[in-house]
Enzyme design. Sequence first.
Site, PDB file in Angstrom:
ATOM      1  N   GLU A   1      11.760   2.861   2.961  1.00 33.34           N
ATOM      2  CA  GLU A   1      12.474   2.051   4.474  1.00 33.34           C
ATOM      3  C   GLU A   1      12.270   2.922   5.830  1.00 33.34           C
ATOM      4  OE1 GLU A   1      11.905  -0.752   3.875  1.00 33.34           O
ATOM      5  OE2 GLU A   1      12.318  -1.849   2.029  1.00 33.34           O
TER       6      GLU A   1
ATOM      7  N   ASN B   1       7.711  -4.102   8.410  1.00 37.71           N
ATOM      8  CA  ASN B   1       8.512  -3.028   8.766  1.00 37.71           C
ATOM      9  C   ASN B   1       7.875  -1.133   9.043  1.00 37.71           C
ATOM     10  OD1 ASN B   1       8.915  -1.996   6.788  1.00 37.71           O
ATOM     11  ND2 ASN B   1      11.508  -2.401   6.470  1.00 37.71           N
TER      12      ASN B   1
ATOM     13  N   HIS C   1       7.197   0.494   5.790  1.00 41.53           N
ATOM     14  CA  HIS C   1       7.359   0.881   4.828  1.00 41.53           C
ATOM     15  C   HIS C   1       5.814   0.892   3.973  1.00 41.53           C
ATOM     16  CE1 HIS C   1       8.057  -2.930   2.136  1.00 41.53           C
ATOM     17  NE2 HIS C   1       7.079  -2.462   1.680  1.00 41.53           N
TER      18      HIS C   1
ATOM     19  N   ASP D   1       5.903   2.174  -7.364  1.00 44.54           N
ATOM     20  CA  ASP D   1       7.777   1.651  -7.493  1.00 44.54           C
ATOM     21  C   ASP D   1       7.760   0.958  -8.194  1.00 44.54           C
ATOM     22  OD1 ASP D   1       6.188  -0.104  -6.047  1.00 44.54           O
ATOM     23  OD2 ASP D   1       6.822   0.428  -4.136  1.00 44.54           O
TER      24      ASP D   1
HETATM   25  C1  F6R Z   1       3.862  -2.021  -3.270  1.00 37.80           C
HETATM   26  C2  F6R Z   1       4.418  -1.085  -2.521  1.00 37.80           C
HETATM   27  C3  F6R Z   1       4.905  -1.700  -1.427  1.00 37.80           C
HETATM   28  C4  F6R Z   1       3.629  -2.369  -0.827  1.00 37.80           C
HETATM   29  C5  F6R Z   1       4.218  -3.308   1.128  1.00 37.80           C
HETATM   30  C6  F6R Z   1       3.180  -4.566   0.982  1.00 37.80           C
HETATM   31  O1  F6R Z   1       3.873  -1.299  -4.245  1.00 37.80           O
HETATM   32  O2  F6R Z   1       5.559   0.052  -2.507  1.00 37.80           O
HETATM   33  O3  F6R Z   1       5.401  -0.763  -0.569  1.00 37.80           O
HETATM   34  O4  F6R Z   1       2.448  -2.147  -0.507  1.00 37.80           O
HETATM   35  O5  F6R Z   1       5.735  -4.478   0.640  1.00 37.80           O
HETATM   36  O6  F6R Z   1       3.116  -5.417   0.342  1.00 37.80           O
HETATM   37  P1  F6R Z   1       2.935  -7.237   0.491  1.00 37.80           P
HETATM   38  O7  F6R Z   1       1.723  -6.319   0.186  1.00 37.80           O
HETATM   39  O8  F6R Z   1       3.440  -8.147  -0.562  1.00 37.80           O
HETATM   40  O9  F6R Z   1       2.056  -7.299   1.673  1.00 37.80           O
END
Ligand code: F6R
Length: 250
Positions: A143, A136, A138, A67
Site C-alpha cells: 500500500e 491507490n 499499490h 499475495d
Molecule cells: C492481486 C494484487 C493486486 C491487484 C490490484 C488490482 O494479486 O496483487 O495488486 O492487482 O488490487 O486489482 P483488480 O485487478 O481487481 O482491479
Amino acid sequence: MKLIEVQNYDEMSKLAAEIIIEQVQTKTNSVLGLATGGTPVGMYQYLMKDFTQNKTSYEQVITLNLDEYIGLEKDNPQSYSYFMKEQLFNHINIPENQTYLPSAKSVHDEEAGRNYEKLIETVGGIDMQILGIGENGHIGFNEPGTSFSSTTGIVKLADSTREANARYFTKMEDVPTHAISMGISTIMKSRQIVLLVSGVKKAPILNQLFQTDVNENLPASILKKHPDVTVIADQEALSILKEKKGSVFS
Ligand code: F6R
C-alpha cells in the site's frame, strides 16, 4: 516503462496472454509471477483457450503468486489460492506442486515472508511478473507508504483496498484486514514485468503514475526504475492521461 495502448479489456487480455505464451514457449521452465483480482481474469481465459487449442505446455513452468489474504483457508472461494485454481491451474497441465502462493498462519507469522523469499531464490528468480495496479497505486498488496526496500511479509490492507475488494465478499466485515504480499524490492528483482491496467476506475492512478516522480506514496512508481516493464493499458484507463496529452503522448 514501455506503454502499449490497446482498445479495451479484451485486447489487453489477449496481448498479455500472447506475451506469456511466447515466454513459456521460448523458455519451457519459465518462472512466472502471477496476480489475482479482476484484471488478469481475461488473460487467464486466453491462456486456457490457447492450452486447449495449441497445447502450450506448462509442465515445467513454476508460478509464484503475489499475495494471499490472511485468515482464509485455501478452500475458501475468496482465497487467492482458490481463485488461481478456478481461473487457471485446474485448466492447464501445470503440476500442482509447481504453483506457489505466499501463505501466513497469522499476522505474526514473520517466518512466512522469509520462506517465500527463499523459495523465489531457490527457483532462480522470477522471469516474468504480471501485475495489476490498485486504485491507490499499490502493486501486490504494498500500500502507499510502503518502503521500496520491502521484502515479502505481512501487510495491513488499506481501507480503500478492502472497500475495492468487498465486491467479492458478502459483507465488508468478511474482507480480511491483512495479507501476505511479495515486497516491492522482491517484485523489482523480476527480470521482466508486465503491468495490466484496464477500466475507467484506473484512469486517475494511471495518469498519476505517468505524471509524478518515483515516490513511496505511489508504490507502482518504482517500476519506472526497472529496465524491462511493459504497461498494457486500455482506452478507458488511458482516458485522463490522453486528455491531458502528457509527455508520453507528445
Ligand atoms: C492481486 C494484487 C493486486 C491487484 C490490484 C488490482 O494479486 O496483487 O495488486 O492487482 O488490487 O486489482 P483488480 O485487478 O481487481 O482491479
